[in-house]
Design a protein around this motif. Structure first.
Motif, PDB file in Angstrom:
ATOM      1  N   THR A  66       0.582  -1.326   0.272  1.00 29.17           N
ATOM      2  CA  THR A  66       0.543  -0.381  -0.279  1.00 29.17           C
ATOM      3  C   THR A  66       0.836   1.256   0.024  1.00 29.17           C
ATOM      4  O   THR A  66       1.780   1.133   1.404  1.00 29.17           O
ATOM      5  N   PRO A  70      -1.376   7.856  -2.835  1.00 26.76           N
ATOM      6  CA  PRO A  70      -2.225   7.392  -4.185  1.00 26.76           C
ATOM      7  C   PRO A  70      -1.073   7.724  -5.493  1.00 26.76           C
ATOM      8  O   PRO A  70      -1.216   7.071  -6.621  1.00 26.76           O
ATOM      9  N   HIS A  71      -0.056   8.431  -5.527  1.00 27.39           N
ATOM     10  CA  HIS A  71       0.692   9.262  -6.615  1.00 27.39           C
ATOM     11  C   HIS A  71       2.078   8.983  -6.596  1.00 27.39           C
ATOM     12  O   HIS A  71       3.316   9.384  -6.917  1.00 27.39           O
ATOM     13  N   CYS A  72       2.292   8.160  -5.916  1.00 20.44           N
ATOM     14  CA  CYS A  72       3.669   7.600  -5.265  1.00 20.44           C
ATOM     15  C   CYS A  72       3.941   7.141  -6.277  1.00 20.44           C
ATOM     16  O   CYS A  72       3.895   6.387  -7.222  1.00 20.44           O
ATOM     17  N   HIS A  73       5.412   7.827  -6.654  1.00 21.11           N
ATOM     18  CA  HIS A  73       6.606   7.159  -7.693  1.00 21.11           C
ATOM     19  C   HIS A  73       7.000   5.927  -7.305  1.00 21.11           C
ATOM     20  O   HIS A  73       7.980   6.173  -8.647  1.00 21.11           O
ATOM     21  N   GLY A 103      -7.000   0.177  -5.456  1.00 18.56           N
ATOM     22  CA  GLY A 103      -7.447   1.386  -4.435  1.00 18.56           C
ATOM     23  C   GLY A 103      -6.795   2.174  -3.965  1.00 18.56           C
ATOM     24  O   GLY A 103      -6.525   2.996  -3.750  1.00 18.56           O
ATOM     25  N   SER A 104      -5.685   1.571  -4.074  1.00 16.12           N
ATOM     26  CA  SER A 104      -4.279   2.839  -2.625  1.00 16.12           C
ATOM     27  C   SER A 104      -3.126   3.230  -4.248  1.00 16.12           C
ATOM     28  O   SER A 104      -2.951   4.037  -3.982  1.00 16.12           O
ATOM     29  N   HIS A 105      -3.713   3.159  -5.798  1.00 17.68           N
ATOM     30  CA  HIS A 105      -2.659   4.024  -5.961  1.00 17.68           C
ATOM     31  C   HIS A 105      -3.525   4.377  -7.561  1.00 17.68           C
ATOM     32  O   HIS A 105      -4.105   3.732  -8.024  1.00 17.68           O
ATOM     33  N   ALA A 106      -3.013   5.434  -7.931  1.00 19.45           N
ATOM     34  CA  ALA A 106      -3.536   5.954  -9.357  1.00 19.45           C
ATOM     35  C   ALA A 106      -3.417   5.099  -9.979  1.00 19.45           C
ATOM     36  O   ALA A 106      -3.911   4.967 -11.033  1.00 19.45           O
ATOM     37  N   THR A 107      -2.290   4.339 -10.944  1.00 20.93           N
ATOM     38  CA  THR A 107      -1.785   3.701 -12.019  1.00 20.93           C
ATOM     39  C   THR A 107      -1.759   2.387 -11.520  1.00 20.93           C
ATOM     40  O   THR A 107      -0.627   1.649 -11.707  1.00 20.93           O
ATOM     41  N   GLU A 108      -2.552   2.191 -10.707  1.00 21.54           N
ATOM     42  CA  GLU A 108      -2.562   0.529  -9.904  1.00 21.54           C
ATOM     43  C   GLU A 108      -2.008  -0.259 -10.314  1.00 21.54           C
ATOM     44  O   GLU A 108      -1.367  -1.685 -11.045  1.00 21.54           O
TER      45      GLU A 108
END
Length: 135
Positions: A66, A70-73, A103-108
């Motif tokens: 997780t 949400p936008h972690c690079h 649901g935890s990242h924008a580009t999951e």
């Protein structure tokens, strides 16, 4: 990292009391966060004991990470680090599956696709850059 921090003030959680480790356990258990090298993935709850599923009978390990944002690079990099650590620590019979929590990242979907591409994983694990990072 040399660049500006994406998550300058992450939430740091207390570590949970661990189960008693066996003499076969790898004592080098912590994976450092790539952005906050003084913190571990456990400190940031990127990975928890509950997010790891081990089925010894089926030789299967599944880890759900997780990201802190949400936008972690770096979720693909974190996944690769976990993957490398498990390959180094587990018997060769184990199949490893590392995924981003739903649901935890924008580009999951894209990150999960990268982490599911075994040829890409093998290439990354042979890359001098990644090898130095893992070590």
């Amino acid at each position: 990292m040399d660049s500006i921090l994406v998550n300058e003030n992450p939430i740091v959680y207390p570590k949970k009391r661990r189960r008693v480790r066996t003499d076969r356990s790898n004592t080098d258990e912590d994976i450092k966060d790539p952005e906050h090298t003084d913190l571990t993935l456990e400190d940031l709850r990127v990975i928890t004991e509950e997010s790891v599923e081990v089925d010894d009978a089926k030789s299967y390990v599944r880890v759900v990470i997780t990201p802190t944002l949400p936008h972690c690079h770096v979720p693909h990099l974190i996944g690769l680090c976990i993957y490398a650590k498990l390959l180094k620590s587990l018997p060769a019979r184990f199949k490893v599956n590392v995924r981003v929590a739903p649901g935890s990242h924008a580009t999951e979907a894209a990150v999960n696709k990268q982490l599911g591409d075994k040829e890409r994983i093998v290439a990354a694990l042979e890359s001098p850059f990644f090898v130095s990072l893992f070590n």
